[in-house]
Design an enzyme around this catalytic site. Structure first.
Site, PDB file in Angstrom:
ATOM      1  N   GLU A 119       0.877  -1.147   0.142  1.00  0.00           N
ATOM      2  CA  GLU A 119      -0.031  -0.176  -0.111  1.00  0.00           C
ATOM      3  C   GLU A 119       1.073   1.269  -0.159  1.00  0.00           C
ATOM      4  O   GLU A 119       0.517   2.322  -0.671  1.00  0.00           O
ATOM      5  CB  GLU A 119      -1.011   0.100   1.106  1.00  0.00           C
ATOM      6  CG  GLU A 119      -1.930  -1.032   1.012  1.00  0.00           C
ATOM      7  CD  GLU A 119      -2.785  -1.318   2.370  1.00  0.00           C
ATOM      8  OE1 GLU A 119      -2.388  -1.728   3.384  1.00  0.00           O
ATOM      9  OE2 GLU A 119      -4.056  -0.755   2.129  1.00  0.00           O
ATOM     10  N   GLU A 139      -3.978  -9.322   3.586  1.00  0.00           N
ATOM     11  CA  GLU A 139      -4.654  -9.130   4.852  1.00  0.00           C
ATOM     12  C   GLU A 139      -5.694  -9.974   5.141  1.00  0.00           C
ATOM     13  O   GLU A 139      -6.399 -10.108   6.189  1.00  0.00           O
ATOM     14  CB  GLU A 139      -5.132  -7.552   4.762  1.00  0.00           C
ATOM     15  CG  GLU A 139      -4.041  -6.565   5.085  1.00  0.00           C
ATOM     16  CD  GLU A 139      -3.380  -6.240   3.697  1.00  0.00           C
ATOM     17  OE1 GLU A 139      -3.256  -7.012   2.717  1.00  0.00           O
ATOM     18  OE2 GLU A 139      -2.949  -4.918   3.479  1.00  0.00           O
TER      19      GLU A 139
HETATM   20  N1  T1G Z   1       4.038  -7.655  11.974  1.00  0.00           N
HETATM   21  C1  T1G Z   1       4.889  -7.936  12.852  1.00  0.00           C
HETATM   22  N2  T1G Z   1       5.480  -9.023  13.170  1.00  0.00           N
HETATM   23  C2  T1G Z   1       5.770  -9.843  12.058  1.00  0.00           C
HETATM   24  C3  T1G Z   1       5.042  -9.545  10.949  1.00  0.00           C
HETATM   25  C4  T1G Z   1       4.217  -8.372  10.773  1.00  0.00           C
HETATM   26  N3  T1G Z   1       3.651  -8.083   9.653  1.00  0.00           N
HETATM   27  N4  T1G Z   1       5.302 -10.371   9.670  1.00  0.00           N
HETATM   28  C5  T1G Z   1       6.207 -11.631  10.414  1.00  0.00           C
HETATM   29  N5  T1G Z   1       6.360 -10.769  11.741  1.00  0.00           N
HETATM   30  C6  T1G Z   1       7.322 -11.515  12.550  1.00  0.00           C
HETATM   31  C7  T1G Z   1       7.091 -13.125  12.909  1.00  0.00           C
HETATM   32  O1  T1G Z   1       5.988 -13.161  14.097  1.00  0.00           O
HETATM   33  C8  T1G Z   1       8.395 -13.613  13.204  1.00  0.00           C
HETATM   34  O2  T1G Z   1       8.674 -13.067  14.563  1.00  0.00           O
HETATM   35  C9  T1G Z   1       9.263 -13.012  12.345  1.00  0.00           C
HETATM   36  O3  T1G Z   1       8.733 -11.725  11.919  1.00  0.00           O
HETATM   37  C10 T1G Z   1       9.791 -13.724  11.209  1.00  0.00           C
HETATM   38  O4  T1G Z   1       8.343 -14.343  10.551  1.00  0.00           O
HETATM   39  C11 T1G Z   1      -2.194  -1.741   6.786  1.00  0.00           C
HETATM   40  C12 T1G Z   1      -3.547  -3.839   8.123  1.00  0.00           C
HETATM   41  C13 T1G Z   1       6.823 -11.913   5.866  1.00  0.00           C
HETATM   42  C14 T1G Z   1       6.283 -14.113   4.593  1.00  0.00           C
HETATM   43  O5  T1G Z   1       0.153 -10.417   6.815  1.00  0.00           O
HETATM   44  O6  T1G Z   1       3.794 -13.537   5.851  1.00  0.00           O
HETATM   45  O7  T1G Z   1      -0.381  -4.612   6.341  1.00  0.00           O
HETATM   46  O8  T1G Z   1       8.530 -15.381  15.630  1.00  0.00           O
HETATM   47  O9  T1G Z   1       8.589 -16.692  10.694  1.00  0.00           O
HETATM   48  O10 T1G Z   1       8.777 -17.388   7.436  1.00  0.00           O
HETATM   49  O11 T1G Z   1      -3.279  -2.916   5.155  1.00  0.00           O
HETATM   50  O12 T1G Z   1       6.410 -13.491   8.135  1.00  0.00           O
HETATM   51  O13 T1G Z   1      10.707 -14.299  14.769  1.00  0.00           O
HETATM   52  O14 T1G Z   1       9.639 -13.346  16.641  1.00  0.00           O
HETATM   53  O15 T1G Z   1       6.707 -15.625   9.220  1.00  0.00           O
HETATM   54  O16 T1G Z   1      10.441 -15.803   6.711  1.00  0.00           O
HETATM   55  C15 T1G Z   1      -0.021  -7.758   6.532  1.00  0.00           C
HETATM   56  C16 T1G Z   1       2.950 -11.539   7.450  1.00  0.00           C
HETATM   57  C17 T1G Z   1      -0.114  -7.161   7.741  1.00  0.00           C
HETATM   58  C18 T1G Z   1       2.761 -10.662   6.325  1.00  0.00           C
HETATM   59  C19 T1G Z   1       7.948 -14.012   6.303  1.00  0.00           C
HETATM   60  N6  T1G Z   1       1.311  -8.648   6.106  1.00  0.00           N
HETATM   61  N7  T1G Z   1       3.974 -12.333   7.497  1.00  0.00           N
HETATM   62  O17 T1G Z   1       8.112 -15.398   6.433  1.00  0.00           O
HETATM   63  O18 T1G Z   1       9.102 -15.617   8.865  1.00  0.00           O
HETATM   64  S1  T1G Z   1      -1.636  -6.337   7.884  1.00  0.00           S
HETATM   65  C20 T1G Z   1       1.445  -9.936   6.419  1.00  0.00           C
HETATM   66  C21 T1G Z   1       4.489 -13.242   6.870  1.00  0.00           C
HETATM   67  C22 T1G Z   1      -1.098  -5.065   7.039  1.00  0.00           C
HETATM   68  C23 T1G Z   1      -2.621  -2.977   6.139  1.00  0.00           C
HETATM   69  C24 T1G Z   1      -2.822  -4.201   6.904  1.00  0.00           C
HETATM   70  C25 T1G Z   1       5.725 -13.845   6.909  1.00  0.00           C
HETATM   71  C26 T1G Z   1       6.797 -13.419   6.081  1.00  0.00           C
HETATM   72  P1  T1G Z   1       9.404 -14.058  15.482  1.00  0.00           P
HETATM   73  P2  T1G Z   1       8.271 -15.595   9.900  1.00  0.00           P
HETATM   74  P3  T1G Z   1       9.006 -16.094   7.228  1.00  0.00           P
END
Ligand code: T1G
Length: 713
Positions: A119, A139
Site C-alpha cells: 500500500e 490482509e
Molecule cells: N508484523 C509483526 N511481526 C511480523 C510480521 C508483521 N506484519 N510479519 C512477520 N512478523 C514476525 C513474525 O512474527 C516472526 O517473529 C518474524 O517476523 C519472522 O516471520 C495496513 C493492516 C513476511 C512472508 O500479513 O507472511 O499490513 O517469531 O517466521 O517464514 O493494510 O512473516 O521471529 O519473533 O513468518 O520468513 C500484512 C505476515 C499485515 C505478512 C516472512 N502482512 N508475515 O515469512 O518469517 S496487515 C502480513 C508473513 C497490514 C495494512 C494491513 C511472513 C513473511 P518471531 P516468519 P518467514
C-alpha cells in the site's frame, strides 16, 4: 506533534535505528532497517514520514527512493500493534505525504513486499522490483482488508478484476506478473535500491510525469462500463469463503473503486477495516499467525545446543506415508534414500511419486523439469542396511508395535552413530520403541499427516530420553521442508489424534442419542470444517479405526456394526453414506439409519431428536476438555500449540482460531457448565470438566493466559 529531527552533518538523517535518509546521486535514499521483516511499526512510519518531508525540503534532492535493508521490503503493518492505541502517524498519513511529494518517489521492492508495504508503494509515483520479489496483499488471511488505501489504489494499477482477485485471495504474485499487470514499472537488477536509484535518474532526466494512482481511473473504464466484469471476478474470488467475513468485505471495498469518489471510499475502507480488526474472526486469524510462530520455537533447550547437520535422509517404507514424506524432503532439495523390503514395493512407491510430481507439473504447479530433478534426489534401495549414510532416518512402516520394534532394532544395527532416528507412528509409545535401541537419546517421533507432501503439520514427539539436539534437529528440519512442527509429548495419539478420538466417541454417542451422520456433518461444516467427521471417515477408510479399536479391545457399537456390514467408506462405495460409481459425493443412506436404529434397539436405547447446538457442544467441548487434560499432563506446552495442531492437521477453520482459542471466545465458564450438564444428563462421567479447565473457569481466566509455557516432555 511529531518529534523534531536533526539533519546529520554528512547529509544523512538519523531518525531512529529503523529509518535513515542518505543523499546518493541527488537521490534522497530512504532506507528502512527494522528486522526481521521491516514491519511498519510507529517508529518506521514516523521515520518515513519525516524523511519524505526532509528530502522534499532539501534542494540537493531531485528524486526520492524508498528501500529496505535485510531480507525483504516492508512485509506489512506491525501486527503486534493491532488492538493497542494507535500511534501517529497513521499509515494513511505517511502515504498521503508521499503522494504530496513534489519530487518523484520510487519504491525499491525486494523479498516479500506485503500488505501495508505494498500500500505504501501504491502511494509512490513509481515502483520497481528485483526479479525474484513477491508482492501481495494478504490482509484477508488475518481476517482483515487492506486498510491503507490498497482496496482503492491497487485496482487503479492493475484493474479491478485482477485487483479483487489479489485482495480476496491474499496470494502474492511474482515481479514478472506484477509488471505484466502494471503493478510495477520495471524489473531492475539487484540490489533493489541501486536499481531504483538508476530508475530515478532516468525519471528525472526524461522529466517523466508524476502519475498518482489516486488520480488515474484509466484502468477502471472497462469495468465501469460493464460492471459484470467485476462482479464475475468478485464472485469467483469469494466462492469458497465458508462463513468468513473478510473475503466479502474485501470484495465490497474494491467495488467502491467503480462508484465512489476516492477520498470518500478511503473513509469507507477505514471504517470497514476497523470493524474487521474488532471482529472475533480476525482475532482468531491473528492468534493463529502468532501461535504458529511460537509453536516452532523449541524451548527449555540448554544454551549452546545446536541441531545436528543433516545432508541426507533415509525413509523406511515407500507406501502412502513414506512416499509423501520422501516427496516433502525432495521438494526442498534434500537427498533421500528410500528403503523398502522388495523391488516391487519400491518400484510401486517411486512410481507413485513420479505420477504425483508429473500431475503437479501438468497443472503448472511446478516447472516441467522439476519432476525429473526431484526424482533424481530419491535413491531407492532394498534392505535396511542402506540407512548407513543418512543423518536422519524416518520409519514409516505398518502401525503395529511389533513391526516398529523389529525395524528399529535393524536401524540401530545399521544407522551411523549420531543419526537421528524418527518414527512416523500416529499413536504408539515411542519410549517403548526407543528402548529396543542402544541409543534412546537419538530416538523421537515425527508424526506427519496424510497426504504428507501436502499437509503442513508435523508433531515432533519428544520421548523421555530424546536428546535436546536431536529434538532441535527434527524441528528445524521440519521447518526447512516448510512444515509446521509442534513439539509434543508421548501418550496414545499424542495431541491431535488423542483429541480426534474424543470427538469420534462423541460422534458415536450422538448417533445413539438420535442424530444421523448427515446432521452431525452439517453442523460441523456450518461451523467451518470443509468436511464433517463421518464423511471424513468414509474418505480415509473406516477400517483403519476399526482395526485400531480391535487391537485395543474397544467396541464402538454403531461404528463397528457399519464395518461389519462391509461398509468401509468410499473404497467400498458405502460407509456412513453411499456413493454413486465414480463419485465422492456422500449421499445419506436409509440403510444406515436402519442399521443405527437396529443397533440401538438391540442395546435398549431410545433415540430422540437432537438440536444442532447440542451436536456442536457435544462434538467440540469434550475436545476442549481433552486439550486441557493434555496441558495438565504437559503433553503440549501451550494452548496455542494445540490450536496450531488442529488448524494445520485437522482442518479446524482458521477463522475460529483453534479449539482452545474458540474455548476462550465461548467462555470457559459456559463450557464447564455445559460439560457438567451433559455428564449428568447422559450419565457420562468422562465428560466432567478436567481440573485445569474447572480452575481457569472458576478464576474467570482463559487458556490464552497459559500461552507462555515451556515445551513438553
Ligand atoms: N508484523 C509483526 N511481526 C511480523 C510480521 C508483521 N506484519 N510479519 C512477520 N512478523 C514476525 C513474525 O512474527 C516472526 O517473529 C518474524 O517476523 C519472522 O516471520 C495496513 C493492516 C513476511 C512472508 O500479513 O507472511 O499490513 O517469531 O517466521 O517464514 O493494510 O512473516 O521471529 O519473533 O513468518 O520468513 C500484512 C505476515 C499485515 C505478512 C516472512 N502482512 N508475515 O515469512 O518469517 S496487515 C502480513 C508473513 C497490514 C495494512 C494491513 C511472513 C513473511 P518471531 P516468519 P518467514
Amino acid at each position: 506533534m511529531l518529534a523534531p529531527v536533526e539533519i546529520c552533518s554528512d547529509g544523512r538523517l538519523e531518525l531512529s535505528d529503523a529509518v535513515k535518509l542518505a543523499l546518493v546521486d541527488h537521490c534522497g535514499a530512504i532506507i528502512i532497517d527494522a528486522p526481521p521483516v521491516n514491519a511498519l511499526s510507529a517508529a518506521v512510519r514516523r521515520g518515513i514520514f519525516e524523511s519524505v518531508r526532509a528530502a522534499n525540503a532539501d534542494t540537493a534532492v531531485r528524486a526520492i527512493v524508498i528501500a529496505c535493508a535485510g531480507r525483504t521490503f516492508i512485509a506489512g503493518a506491525d501486527i503486534t500493534e493491532f488492538g493497542k492505541p494507535p500511534q501517529p502517524p497513521a499509515l494513511n498519513e505517511v502515504i498521503t505525504a508521499i503522494e504530496s511529494s513534489s519530487k518523484p518517489v520510487i519504491a525499491a521492492i525486494h523479498g516479500t513486499a506485503l500488505g501495508g508495504g505494498i500500500e505504501l508503494t501504491l502511494g509512490c509515483h513509481f515502483r520497481v522490483a528485483v526479479k525474484d520479489a513477491k508482492l501481495g496483499l494478504p490482509e484477508v488471511k488475518l481476517g482483515l482488508l487492506p486498510g491503507a488505501g490498497g482496496t482503492q489504489r491497487l485496482s487503479r494499477a492493475v484493474g479491478p478484476e485482477f485487483g479483487v482477485k489479489m485482495i480476496v485471495t491474499g496470494e502474492p504474485i511474482g515481479a514478472p506478473e506484477a509488471l505484466d499487470h502494471g503493478l510495477i514499472d520495471e524489473i531492475v537488477e539487484g540490489p533493489a535500491a541501486d536499481g531504483a536509484i538508476a530508475f530515478a535518474k532516468k525519471v528525472v532526466a526524461e522529466q517523466r510525469p508524476l502519475r498518482l494512482l489516486r488520480n488515474d481511473d484509466s484502468k477502471l473504464v472497462a469495468a465501469k462500463a460493464d460492471r459484470s466484469l467485476f462482479t464475475a471476478a468478485a464472485a469467483a474470488a469469494t466462492r469458497k469463503n465458508r462463513g468468513m467475513n473478510a473475503p466479502l468485505a474485501c470484495a465490497e471495498a474494491v467495488s467502491w473503486t467503480l462508484d465512489t469518489p476516492f477520498d470518500e471510499a478511503l473513509k469507507k475502507e477505514r471504517e470497514a477495516f476497523l470493524k474487521l480488526v474488532a471482529d472475533d474472526q480476525s482475532k482468531a486469524q491473528r492468534h493463529a499467525f502468532f501461535a504458529e510462530r511460537e509453536a516452532v520455537k523449541v524451548r527449555d533447550v540448554p544454551d549452546g545446543v545446536k541441531p545436528r547437520p543433516v545432508g541426507r535422509v533415509a525413509i523406511i517404507g515407500a507406501g502412502t506415508m513414506g512416499g509423501g514424506i520422501a516427496m516433502s524432503f525432495a521438494n526442498s532439495g534434500i537427498p533421500v534414500t528410500l528403503i523398502e523390503t522388495g523391488e516391487e514395493q519400491l518400484t510401486r512407491g517411486l512410481g507413485m511419486m513420479q505420477k504425483n510430481w508429473d500431475a503437479t507439473a501438468a497443472r503448472g504447479g511446478i516447472p516441467a523439469d522439476e519432476p525429473t530433478k526431484r526424482m533424481a534426489l530419491i535413491d531407492g534401495k532394498v534392505g535396511i542396511e542402506n540407512v548407513g549414510d543418512a543423518d536422519l532416518v524416518i520409519e514409516a512402516v505398518f502401525e503395529t508395535m511389533a513391526i516398529k520394534k523389529e525395524v528399529f532394532t535393524a536401524i540401530d544395527a545399521h544407522a551411523r552413530p549420531g543419526a537421528v532416528l524418527a518414527t512416523n507412528t500416529s499413536y504408539l509409545d515411542i519410549n517403548e520403541i526407543a528402548a529396543v535401541t542402544s541409543r534412546p537419546q537419538d530416538v523421537l517421533g515425527m508424526h506427519f499427516f496424510s497426504p504428507a507432501n501436502i499437509m503442513k503439520l508435523c508433531e515432533v514427539v519428544r520421548a523421555k530420553q530424546t536428546a535436546s539436539d536431536a529434538l532441535l534437529t527434527a524441528t528445524m528440519l521440519a521447518k526447512r521442508i516448510r512444515k509446521t512442527p509442534v513439539v509434543v509429548g508421548v501418550c496414545h495419539g499424542f495431541v491431535g489424534n488423542r483429541m480426534l478420538a474424543v470427538r469420534g466417541l462423541q460422534g458415536e454417542a450422538l448417533l445413539k442419542s438420535g442424530a444421523l451422520p448427515e446432521q452431525v456433518d452439517a453442523v460441523l461444516t456450518r461451523f467451518g470444517f470443509s468436511m464433517g467427521p463421518f464423511a471424513m471417515g468414509d474418505l480415509a477408510g473406516l477400517d483403519i479405526g476399526w482395526r485400531s479399536r480391535q487391537d485395543r479391545g474397544i467396541r464402538w457399537d454403531i461404528a463397528d456394526a457399519i464395518c461389519e456390514a462391509g461398509r468401509l467408506g468410499q473404497k467400498t462405495s458405502k460407509g456412513y453414506y453411499r456413493y454413486e460409481p465414480g463419485s465422492r459425493a456422500p449421499i445419506p443412506d436409509p440403510e444406515v439409519e436402519q442399521l443405527i436404529d437396529g443397533t440401538c434397539k438391540r442395546l435398549g436405547l431410545t433415540r430422540r431428536a437432537i438440536g444442532d447446538q447440542e451436536i456442536l457442544e457435544r462434538m467440540i467441548y469434550p475436545m476442549i476438555n481433552e486439550g486441557a487434560r493434555i496441558l495438565e499432563e504437559k503433553i503440549a506446552a501451550r494452548p496455542g500449540d494445540i490450536d496450531v495442531i488442529w488448524l494445520h492437521g485437522y482442518g479446524w477453520p482458521i477463522h475460529r482460531g483453534g479449539p482452545m482459542f474458540y474455548a476462550d471466545l465461548v467462555g470457559l465458564k459456559t463450557i464447564v457448565e455445559r460439560l457438567e450438564f451433559y455428564a449428568r444428563s447422559l450419565n457420562e462421567p468422562a465428560l466432567r470438566p478436567t481440573a485445569l479447565l474447572a480452575r481457569l473457569a472458576g478464576e474467570g481466566a482463559s487458556f490464552a493466559s497459559l500461552n507462555t509455557a515451556t515445551n513438553p516432555g
